[in-house]
Design a protein around this motif. Sequence first.
Motif, PDB file in Angstrom:
ATOM      1  N   LEU A  27      -3.547 -37.948  10.926  1.00 47.67           N
ATOM      2  CA  LEU A  27      -4.197 -39.219  11.218  1.00 47.67           C
ATOM      3  C   LEU A  27      -3.658 -40.313  10.303  1.00 47.67           C
ATOM      4  CD1 LEU A  27      -6.287 -40.833  12.801  1.00 47.67           C
ATOM      5  CD2 LEU A  27      -8.001 -40.080  11.129  1.00 47.67           C
ATOM      6  N   SER A  28      -3.360 -39.963   9.077  1.00 48.19           N
ATOM      7  CA  SER A  28      -2.797 -40.927   8.127  1.00 48.19           C
ATOM      8  C   SER A  28      -1.441 -41.447   8.620  1.00 48.19           C
ATOM      9  CB  SER A  28      -2.657 -40.272   6.751  1.00 48.19           C
ATOM     10  OG  SER A  28      -2.127 -41.177   5.829  1.00 48.19           O
ATOM     11  N   ASP A  29      -0.602 -40.559   9.140  1.00 51.40           N
ATOM     12  CA  ASP A  29       0.684 -40.973   9.705  1.00 51.40           C
ATOM     13  C   ASP A  29       0.474 -41.937  10.871  1.00 51.40           C
ATOM     14  OD1 ASP A  29       1.954 -39.208   7.959  1.00 51.40           O
ATOM     15  OD2 ASP A  29       2.303 -37.673   9.502  1.00 51.40           O
ATOM     16  N   ALA A  34       0.410 -47.552  13.067  1.00 49.81           N
ATOM     17  CA  ALA A  34      -0.329 -48.696  13.614  1.00 49.81           C
ATOM     18  C   ALA A  34      -0.215 -49.906  12.696  1.00 49.81           C
ATOM     19  CB  ALA A  34      -1.798 -48.325  13.818  1.00 49.81           C
ATOM     20  N   ARG A  35      -0.328 -49.696  11.406  1.00 53.24           N
ATOM     21  CA  ARG A  35      -0.233 -50.819  10.455  1.00 53.24           C
ATOM     22  C   ARG A  35       1.144 -51.471  10.494  1.00 53.24           C
ATOM     23  NH1 ARG A  35      -3.373 -47.029   7.211  1.00 53.24           N
ATOM     24  NH2 ARG A  35      -5.525 -47.788   7.253  1.00 53.24           N
ATOM     25  N   GLU A  36       2.176 -50.684  10.732  1.00 49.69           N
ATOM     26  CA  GLU A  36       3.534 -51.225  10.829  1.00 49.69           C
ATOM     27  C   GLU A  36       3.675 -52.149  12.037  1.00 49.69           C
ATOM     28  OE1 GLU A  36       6.259 -47.941  10.876  1.00 49.69           O
ATOM     29  OE2 GLU A  36       5.585 -47.235   8.919  1.00 49.69           O
ATOM     30  N   ALA A  37       2.856 -51.955  13.056  1.00 44.60           N
ATOM     31  CA  ALA A  37       2.926 -52.765  14.269  1.00 44.60           C
ATOM     32  C   ALA A  37       2.335 -54.153  14.070  1.00 44.60           C
ATOM     33  CB  ALA A  37       2.211 -52.063  15.422  1.00 44.60           C
ATOM     34  N   GLU A  83      -5.191 -32.829  18.350  1.00 46.83           N
ATOM     35  CA  GLU A  83      -5.485 -32.218  17.064  1.00 46.83           C
ATOM     36  C   GLU A  83      -5.323 -33.209  15.912  1.00 46.83           C
ATOM     37  OE1 GLU A  83      -3.042 -28.732  16.827  1.00 46.83           O
ATOM     38  OE2 GLU A  83      -4.521 -27.516  17.884  1.00 46.83           O
ATOM     39  N   ILE A  84      -4.440 -34.192  16.076  1.00 48.61           N
ATOM     40  CA  ILE A  84      -4.263 -35.229  15.054  1.00 48.61           C
ATOM     41  C   ILE A  84      -5.551 -36.040  14.908  1.00 48.61           C
ATOM     42  CG2 ILE A  84      -3.043 -37.379  14.506  1.00 48.61           C
ATOM     43  CD1 ILE A  84      -0.580 -36.148  15.953  1.00 48.61           C
ATOM     44  N   LEU A  85      -6.199 -36.319  16.027  1.00 51.40           N
ATOM     45  CA  LEU A  85      -7.392 -37.162  16.029  1.00 51.40           C
ATOM     46  C   LEU A  85      -8.661 -36.413  15.625  1.00 51.40           C
ATOM     47  CD1 LEU A  85      -6.821 -39.095  19.381  1.00 51.40           C
ATOM     48  CD2 LEU A  85      -5.976 -39.650  17.099  1.00 51.40           C
ATOM     49  N   LEU A  86      -8.717 -35.126  15.902  1.00 52.28           N
ATOM     50  CA  LEU A  86      -9.931 -34.341  15.680  1.00 52.28           C
ATOM     51  C   LEU A  86     -10.006 -33.853  14.239  1.00 52.28           C
ATOM     52  CD1 LEU A  86      -9.985 -32.337  19.022  1.00 52.28           C
ATOM     53  CD2 LEU A  86     -11.307 -34.383  18.419  1.00 52.28           C
ATOM     54  N   THR A  87     -10.307 -34.764  13.363  1.00 56.38           N
ATOM     55  CA  THR A  87     -10.428 -34.434  11.947  1.00 56.38           C
ATOM     56  C   THR A  87     -11.741 -33.694  11.698  1.00 56.38           C
ATOM     57  OG1 THR A  87     -11.545 -36.517  11.434  1.00 56.38           O
ATOM     58  CG2 THR A  87      -9.125 -36.506  11.322  1.00 56.38           C
ATOM     59  N   ASP A  88     -11.811 -33.017  10.568  1.00 54.50           N
ATOM     60  CA  ASP A  88     -13.054 -32.336  10.184  1.00 54.50           C
ATOM     61  C   ASP A  88     -14.200 -33.333  10.118  1.00 54.50           C
ATOM     62  OD1 ASP A  88     -12.003 -29.770   9.994  1.00 54.50           O
ATOM     63  OD2 ASP A  88     -11.384 -30.054   7.916  1.00 54.50           O
TER      64      ASP A  88
END
Length: 179
Positions: A27-29, A34-37, A83-88
């Motif tokens: 998610l951090s990646d 997104a911030r680079e955009a 799976e990237i979005l589904l954090t604990d």
Amino acid sequence: MYFAALLARTEDGWEASDTELDDVETLSDLADLAREASPDEDTVLVLIEQEDAWFGVVRVDGEEDPRIYVSDAAAAARSSYGEILLTDELLGRDPDDGDVLDALDLDGTEDGESDEDDDDAAESPGTAGAADVPHGPVGDALILDDLGVSEKELRLMSTDAVTEIAESLGASETLETVR
């Protein structure tokens, strides 16, 4: 089939760009992408859609933590992008719980029993922990509320949610340039 796009809110309206998620592992990646955009720290939406199965919205406002909404967690759990979005945190799990249980040898193999079941589970990537992932939506259903998409509207979206979201934001033509 997947589709992923970035919508960055600027002074002149929404700007869209398609995005390649092959190098995104966390998610951090994704938040960094997104911030680079948007160099001005404007709102950026990452829209991800798997045809007829699920969609996800990640909202990044400057340096704030990303906000996430996933339409069907169980379907998304079977996807590498999901799976990237589904954090604990999103699923309400304590990330340390799994570490404690993994350290214990409770499968009965210490008595010389076969561990074939473990091998079968290892051959099915993306399914680990899928049993504890809820069916249906998870996350911040108010993620787009201030942009004109209510919680109720978001929860009712299904097969072509990315297009519906873009239409609600007045960015459908912009999004179509990258689709």
